[in-house]
Motif scaffolding. Structure first.
Motif, PDB file in Angstrom:
ATOM      1  N   TYR A  69      -6.163  -2.372 -12.417  1.00 21.51           N
ATOM      2  CA  TYR A  69      -7.431  -2.398 -11.681  1.00 21.51           C
ATOM      3  C   TYR A  69      -7.180  -2.182 -10.190  1.00 21.51           C
ATOM      4  N   ASN A  70      -7.729  -1.124  -9.638  1.00 25.35           N
ATOM      5  CA  ASN A  70      -7.452  -0.719  -8.257  1.00 25.35           C
ATOM      6  C   ASN A  70      -8.572  -1.182  -7.333  1.00 25.35           C
ATOM      7  N   HIS A  71      -8.575  -2.474  -7.033  1.00 30.59           N
ATOM      8  CA  HIS A  71      -9.695  -3.092  -6.315  1.00 30.59           C
ATOM      9  C   HIS A  71      -9.193  -3.957  -5.170  1.00 30.59           C
ATOM     10  N   SER A  72      -7.959  -3.687  -4.706  1.00 32.68           N
ATOM     11  CA  SER A  72      -7.349  -4.551  -3.701  1.00 32.68           C
ATOM     12  C   SER A  72      -6.191  -3.804  -3.052  1.00 32.68           C
ATOM     13  N   THR A  73      -5.550  -4.444  -2.095  1.00 37.24           N
ATOM     14  CA  THR A  73      -4.316  -3.901  -1.516  1.00 37.24           C
ATOM     15  C   THR A  73      -3.142  -4.775  -1.935  1.00 37.24           C
ATOM     16  N   TYR A  74      -1.964  -4.209  -1.837  1.00 35.66           N
ATOM     17  CA  TYR A  74      -0.723  -4.969  -2.002  1.00 35.66           C
ATOM     18  C   TYR A  74       0.399  -4.351  -1.174  1.00 35.66           C
ATOM     19  N   ALA A  75       0.650  -3.043  -1.359  1.00 36.52           N
ATOM     20  CA  ALA A  75       1.691  -2.378  -0.574  1.00 36.52           C
ATOM     21  C   ALA A  75       1.408  -2.530   0.915  1.00 36.52           C
ATOM     22  N   ASP A  76       0.154  -2.433   1.314  1.00 33.19           N
ATOM     23  CA  ASP A  76      -0.203  -2.580   2.723  1.00 33.19           C
ATOM     24  C   ASP A  76       0.171  -3.962   3.248  1.00 33.19           C
ATOM     25  N   LEU A  77       0.046  -4.977   2.395  1.00 33.43           N
ATOM     26  CA  LEU A  77       0.377  -6.343   2.809  1.00 33.43           C
ATOM     27  C   LEU A  77       1.879  -6.510   3.002  1.00 33.43           C
ATOM     28  N   VAL A  78       2.666  -5.831   2.175  1.00 30.85           N
ATOM     29  CA  VAL A  78       4.113  -5.873   2.334  1.00 30.85           C
ATOM     30  C   VAL A  78       4.522  -5.135   3.605  1.00 30.85           C
ATOM     31  N   LEU A  79       3.938  -3.957   3.827  1.00 30.77           N
ATOM     32  CA  LEU A  79       4.354  -3.120   4.954  1.00 30.77           C
ATOM     33  C   LEU A  79       3.855  -3.647   6.293  1.00 30.77           C
ATOM     34  N   SER A  80       2.554  -3.927   6.398  1.00 32.15           N
ATOM     35  CA  SER A  80       1.987  -4.310   7.699  1.00 32.15           C
ATOM     36  C   SER A  80       2.078  -5.796   7.975  1.00 32.15           C
ATOM     37  N   GLY A  81       2.285  -6.605   6.924  1.00 33.37           N
ATOM     38  CA  GLY A  81       2.375  -8.042   7.087  1.00 33.37           C
ATOM     39  C   GLY A  81       3.797  -8.543   6.949  1.00 33.37           C
ATOM     40  N   LEU A  82       4.317  -8.560   5.745  1.00 30.73           N
ATOM     41  CA  LEU A  82       5.641  -9.118   5.494  1.00 30.73           C
ATOM     42  C   LEU A  82       6.719  -8.432   6.326  1.00 30.73           C
ATOM     43  N   LEU A  83       6.710  -7.096   6.343  1.00 34.11           N
ATOM     44  CA  LEU A  83       7.730  -6.353   7.081  1.00 34.11           C
ATOM     45  C   LEU A  83       7.273  -5.983   8.490  1.00 34.11           C
ATOM     46  N   GLY A  84       6.024  -6.242   8.801  1.00 39.13           N
ATOM     47  CA  GLY A  84       5.553  -6.212  10.183  1.00 39.13           C
ATOM     48  C   GLY A  84       5.447  -4.858  10.833  1.00 39.13           C
ATOM     49  N   VAL A  85       5.202  -3.791  10.075  1.00 42.83           N
ATOM     50  CA  VAL A  85       4.975  -2.484  10.692  1.00 42.83           C
ATOM     51  C   VAL A  85       3.514  -2.437  11.127  1.00 42.83           C
ATOM     52  N   ARG A  86       3.283  -2.578  12.426  1.00 44.39           N
ATOM     53  CA  ARG A  86       1.940  -2.673  12.968  1.00 44.39           C
ATOM     54  C   ARG A  86       1.594  -1.360  13.665  1.00 44.39           C
ATOM     55  N   PRO A  87       0.805  -0.502  13.029  1.00 44.14           N
ATOM     56  CA  PRO A  87       0.479   0.816  13.604  1.00 44.14           C
ATOM     57  C   PRO A  87      -0.288   0.693  14.920  1.00 44.14           C
ATOM     58  N   GLN A  88      -0.086   1.677  15.777  1.00 41.03           N
ATOM     59  CA  GLN A  88      -0.727   1.703  17.096  1.00 41.03           C
ATOM     60  C   GLN A  88      -1.422   3.050  17.297  1.00 41.03           C
ATOM     61  N   GLN A  89      -2.420   3.061  18.194  1.00 38.02           N
ATOM     62  CA  GLN A  89      -3.115   4.306  18.497  1.00 38.02           C
ATOM     63  C   GLN A  89      -2.358   5.162  19.507  1.00 38.02           C
ATOM     64  N   ASP A  90      -1.418   4.560  20.249  1.00 35.15           N
ATOM     65  CA  ASP A  90      -0.637   5.358  21.188  1.00 35.15           C
ATOM     66  C   ASP A  90       0.683   5.773  20.537  1.00 35.15           C
ATOM     67  N   ASP A  91       1.595   6.330  21.310  1.00 37.06           N
ATOM     68  CA  ASP A  91       2.855   6.842  20.771  1.00 37.06           C
ATOM     69  C   ASP A  91       3.897   5.732  20.671  1.00 37.06           C
ATOM     70  N   SER A  92       3.582   4.736  19.870  1.00 39.77           N
ATOM     71  CA  SER A  92       4.508   3.625  19.675  1.00 39.77           C
ATOM     72  C   SER A  92       4.200   2.954  18.347  1.00 39.77           C
ATOM     73  N   VAL A  93       5.059   2.018  17.973  1.00 38.32           N
ATOM     74  CA  VAL A  93       4.819   1.166  16.811  1.00 38.32           C
ATOM     75  C   VAL A  93       5.302  -0.236  17.164  1.00 38.32           C
ATOM     76  N   ARG A  94       4.554  -1.235  16.703  1.00 43.40           N
ATOM     77  CA  ARG A  94       4.994  -2.619  16.850  1.00 43.40           C
ATOM     78  C   ARG A  94       5.695  -3.045  15.581  1.00 43.40           C
ATOM     79  N   ILE A  95       6.832  -3.697  15.721  1.00 39.47           N
ATOM     80  CA  ILE A  95       7.547  -4.257  14.591  1.00 39.47           C
ATOM     81  C   ILE A  95       7.522  -5.774  14.749  1.00 39.47           C
ATOM     82  N   SER A  96       6.781  -6.451  13.866  1.00 38.10           N
ATOM     83  CA  SER A  96       6.602  -7.909  13.964  1.00 38.10           C
ATOM     84  C   SER A  96       6.684  -8.520  12.569  1.00 38.10           C
ATOM     85  N   PRO A  97       7.871  -8.610  12.003  1.00 37.86           N
ATOM     86  CA  PRO A  97       7.980  -9.079  10.608  1.00 37.86           C
ATOM     87  C   PRO A  97       7.563 -10.538  10.444  1.00 37.86           C
TER      88      PRO A  97
END
Length: 684
Positions: free
Chosen positions: A435-463
């Motif tokens: 059932y495709n009604h939620s996220t999971y990979a996004d929670l691992v990438l942006s939360g657990l491993l802390g890849v925080r996308p940015q609108q400028d030419d950078s990335v925040r890493i906050s695991p």
């Protein structure tokens, strides 16, 4: 027919041109690190080439979280459906009667975009966002009780956060141009919620069922527990605030200062009204306020999990963090397979939950769990320090979420899980699978491993991963046209690249440090080559008219109809299935044909042979044929084939042929039959 006449017919029906090489099936991953064994991590996944080209690979010391990560990418792969307007992401693998044209359901569209934004192939979400803003998904629908009597188009059948998701996706791809191109449609989408705006309160109301939540603590307190409970909710209003902020950001990028200021003002006014009316100062929680028969706008007594949603969009006031004390409270939302959808102290907790789907009055619901985890990551990483929850709570909640996603010892997600027992409550056969009604990979990438996308030419890493972990890695994540890898090796022994945290772009180390403290890394924009937009002339997702599929024999008793092979879907499950097979056929050979209904140019055919390891196997041999003008069939000339594979891509390219039909003639292996989950004919 005499040989000379047959030759003349073939010449008349076939146009052969010298064409450029066929486009690559998958986007090229490009240069990157090579730390992980991708084949081993994918295990028994079908069409491994798709995953290798598209997903970020992770390596985690927590086996449960990691195994569900790769499973959920497989479920997302299965959910891609090709329609006459291009790709959409489906919620159910099988059709349901209340969906938009071709099977879209807007309720989880925001989740789909958050999850799919990490794919390297941008065509899936490009098409999907166009579907909801410009295509059939934005078209008219009946205003009925079954389909939402309050709205008149499919994109407003349920609440959603489309503009916010569009911007969050652009932060990963770096392609703000695609997002700003949708600005007029996103503005229109926002404004079309106006009939549900109450100018007296300055808030929007919604019916819980059209928030995708029937039978809630809110609706149970109305005369109609299913369709009742109209009220001012922290979901609907947070979505509108988040979408207004996103529209303002996109307007700023194109220099539309009027739209920018208008939507910033609207977002600000809504946020103030939400704090005034929906924040319960005594119970320290965002709550539902009944619209009808409630002149004093009294909040319901119950805390529902939707009260965490404002943090999902950075809308909650910084001083309201005390709400999160309820997450780990045994009388609040705490559960081994939680969190619960309403606090345990509510009299509505688990009311009628065992009676059948769908009751959001206690069960653990992936849709809401993923919202809460997104909100929790934002609280921990983007808000001032507080004392109610910490990184260990994120890991515990994520691991509990992963533990729910099993069945019979294998990764699995259905509709809702029992909060206290290891079983799915709502899991209907031929309906709830993957059932495709939620996220999971996004929670691992942006939360657990802390890849925080940015609108400028950078990335925040906050695991949010603990420093006690010996190792973790995310490898070759597609970000702003570059390959981003983040590697943690506590003592330097696991990956052999040295101890601490290291960040790589396109395989080159660009940052390192000894701990897991947040850091910002410059990411110069990479070159992004546009991917060709292709059309599958064989697909017929609605099963109406041409192209039509037919076969010499079909195992219709098991639902293996010919139309299952050109229904726009491609997955290899037994239940539900989306395949044609010749199982138990008495014939020495069998065929499946696609009739285009008109002369059609073809040069790139992709077959996906089904193989269950038993009665249906890859054929011993096959022939790809096309129909000529006299109705007979001849082999397509000058075929170039990839190896025949089961549950994987078999590709046949050839100089362009114009024909009215194609067919595959298969000779099965001894003692078996053959089948196809997909028969595709692509053109640029």
């Amino acid at each position: 027919m005499p040989a000379r006449a047959l030759l003349a017919a073939v010449v008349a029906a076939v146009t052969v041109v010298t064409a450029a090489p066929a486009p690559e099936v998958y986007p090229s991953p490009g240069a990157g690190t090579r730390l992980l064994d991708h084949d081993a991590l994918l295990g028994e996944h079908p069409e491994k080439g798709w995953f290798k080209a598209n997903i970020p690979f992770v390596d985690l010391p927590d086996e449960q979280i990691e195994s569900v990560y790769y499973y959920r990418w497989r479920a997302f792969y299965e959910a891609q459906k090709y329609t006459r307007e291009g790709w959409i992401t489906s919620e159910f693998l099988g059709p349901v009667g209340y969906s938009a044209p071709d099977g879209g359901i807007v309720a989880a569209a925001g989740h789909h975009v958050y999850e799919g934004r990490w794919l390297r192939d941008t065509r899936y979400l490009d098409d999907y966002l166009r579907y909801w803003t410009r295509g059939a998904g934005s078209g008219p629908k009946p205003a009925t009780e079954l389909l939402n009597k309050n709205t008149t188009d499919w994109a407003h059948q349920y609440s959603s956060w489309l503009a916010d998701a569009t911007l969050r996706r652009a932060e990963v791809t770096g392609d703000m141009g695609f997002a700003t191109n949708l600005l007029p449609e996103l503005k229109r989408h926002w404004e079309r919620w106006s009939p549900q705006y109450d100018p007296g309160l300055g808030l929007y109301w919604q019916t819980p069922v059209w928030d995708a939540m029937e039978y809630t603590a809110s609706s149970y307190q109305s005369p109609d527990p299913y369709h009742g409970g109209d009220g001012f909710r922290p979901t609907m209003n947070s979505y509108q605030i988040a979408d207004a902020v996103a529209i303002a950001d996109l307007a700023r990028r194109v220099g539309d200062r009027g739209t920018e200021q208008s939507f910033r003002d609207r977002a600000g006014s809504l946020a103030k009204a939400q704090e005034k009316w929906l924040w319960d100062k005594d119970k320290k929680f965002y709550k539902h306020v009944m619209r009808d028969d409630n002149p004093d706008r009294v909040k319901i007594a119950d805390r529902e999990q939707i009260g965490f949603v404002p943090w999902m969009f950075h809308i909650a006031a910084p001083g309201n963090a005390q709400a999160w004390a309820q997450l780990r409270d045994p009388q609040g939302f705490e559960a081994p397979y939680g969190p619960t959808t309403v606090e345990r102290r509510s009299p509505w907790f688990m009311k009628d939950a065992e009676r059948g789907c769908c009751r959001w009055s206690g069960p653990s619901w992936p849709y809401s769990t993923s919202q809460t985890l997104t909100a929790l990551a934002n609280l921990l990483l983007d808000y001032p320090a507080q004392s109610y929850v910490d990184k260990s709570d994120y890991l515990a909640l994520l691991r509990g979420y992963a533990l729910t996603q099993t069945k019979d010892g294998k990764p699995y997600v259905a509709e809702a899980h029992h909060p206290d027992e290891p079983r799915w409550l709502y899991d209907s056969k031929n309906h709830s699978e993957d059932y495709n009604h939620s996220t999971y990979a996004d929670l691992v990438l942006s939360g657990l491993l802390g890849v925080r996308p940015q609108q400028d030419d950078s990335v925040r890493i906050s695991p949010l991963a603990p420093e006690s972990w010996s190792h973790f890695a995310v490898e070759n994540l597609s970000y702003h046209g570059r390959n981003l890898s983040v590697v943690w090796d506590k003592d330097g022994r696991h990956y052999g690249r040295g101890k601490g945290l290291r960040v790589y772009l396109d395989g080159r180390e660009v940052a390192r440090q000894n701990d897991l403290k947040p850091l910002r890394v410059p990411v110069p924009r990479g070159e992004v080559k546009p991917l060709p937009r292709l059309v599958d002339d064989a697909a017929n997702v609605r099963g109406e008219g041409f192209p039509t599929a037919s076969a010499s024999y079909s195992n219709v008793g098991n639902g293996d109809h010919p139309a299952q092979a050109n229904d726009g879907q491609n997955f290899f499950l037994d239940v539900p299935n989306t395949r044609w097979t010749s199982y138990r056929s008495p014939n020495p050979t069998d065929w499946l044909a696609i009739d285009f209904g008109k002369p059609t140019a073809t040069s790139d055919v992709r077959l996906f042979f089904y193989d269950d390891g038993g009665g249906v196997r890859v054929p011993a041999s096959y022939r790809l044929q096309h129909r000529v003008s006299d109705g007979s069939w001849v082999d397509v000339p000058a075929q170039s084939r990839t190896p025949t594979a089961g549950n994987d891509l078999t590709r046949i390219t050839f100089p362009t042929v114009t024909t009215t039909a194609l067919r595959v003639v298969g000779t099965p292996q001894p003692g078996s039959s053959f089948g196809l989950t997909a028969f595709q004919s692509w053109r640029g």
